[in-house]
Design a protein around this motif. Sequence first.
Motif, PDB file in Angstrom:
ATOM      1  N   GLU A 133       1.656  -2.833  11.073  1.00 46.48           N
ATOM      2  CA  GLU A 133       0.486  -0.605  11.191  1.00 46.48           C
ATOM      3  C   GLU A 133       1.487  -0.158  11.779  1.00 46.48           C
ATOM      4  N   HIS A 189       0.865  -1.429  -0.415  1.00 45.60           N
ATOM      5  CA  HIS A 189       0.378  -0.359   0.401  1.00 45.60           C
ATOM      6  C   HIS A 189       0.924   1.458   0.322  1.00 45.60           C
ATOM      7  N   HIS A 206       2.731  -2.351   6.093  1.00 50.38           N
ATOM      8  CA  HIS A 206       1.252  -1.387   6.865  1.00 50.38           C
ATOM      9  C   HIS A 206       1.975   0.516   6.929  1.00 50.38           C
TER      10      HIS A 206
HETATM   11 ZN   LIG Z   1      -2.637  -1.304   4.334  1.00 51.99          ZN
END
Ligand SMILES: [Zn+2]
Length: 333
Positions: free
Chosen positions: A301, A75, A191
């Motif tokens: 994350e 991402h 992420h």
């Molecule tokens: Zn992500």
Amino acid sequence: MSLRTRIYIIALLLSSLACQGSGIAKTFSLQDSLAIYQPGKSYTFKVESAIGEYALAIEYIAGDAASKLILTSPHGGNLKPEFMHTRSKDFVSAANEVDYGDTESFSAVSDSKTLELTLALAEEIRKATGLRPHVVLNHLHRSKLDANRALSLAAQGDKNAIAAWKAFHQYIDDAKSQVAKNGPGLVLDIHGNAHRPQRTEVGLLLSGKDFGTGDLEKLADKSSVRALVRSGRATMKELTTGDTALGTLLNQNVFTATPSKAYPNPIDANAFPDGRYFNGGYNTARHGSRFSGNISAIQLEFNSDVRMNDKSRNDYARAIAKSIIGFINKYFN
Ligand SMILES: [Zn+2]
């Protein structure tokens, strides 16, 4: 052709001149033998318009043969080729696709600076251990390809997005094949989250409720580190809230991470009143050991302070790398 598209093309030309390893040309075929990958070299997969414009989509930087680690950034990309479909929240994904338990939620918001953080982590791990991890990057913006979803929702029918999605996962599969030669290995899917208060969330496919009420050992079979538990290398408790859990090691070297010894429950109402917790997605399920194999996966994350500031990111990366190396030395050697 827009100015932005021209810049992509110029950047691609420069990068192919600069990098001898950038070997994949317009046929989009991936390497058909692991022996072709040279450690430290970059292999790229490009998307192409109907009139022959190219844009960088996926990049694989091959790791050293002895590395047990694969870093993925699904991402962190920023490229938005105009010839690709822009993903829509109104798209209805195929109901019957094999999805590895993915939740199928739609987002087109990128995880800012996680591509840069992933590269910084790889470099710090190389400096500290002498071994380059494998790195797989999605350079496309999430509005063009979500490389952490099942194919239908990820690409929404765009043929370039479909091809790029396949390349992303093929590169990871190729890296996993290399790592598996050395025994158990680890994929870290990198992420960024915007939860408040800021914290880094460690996702092993167990839910927030599991940490509050469940017997963790009984939940090993649904976790993305199943192989570590089934092989007797670790218990679920050790891997999530023990002294050498990845979250605990991150807590020692960076700051708030959960689950961990200090923050065992990611949805603890006192510590994290927003109740939010990202526990892993498609990549964590597909590329970890929940369903098969000896390669485990964990979603990391990172909060914004860790990744957003160009001046401090490398310092954070050094501290995070120290935690990752401690985790690998404990459970993968
Ligand atoms: Zn992500």
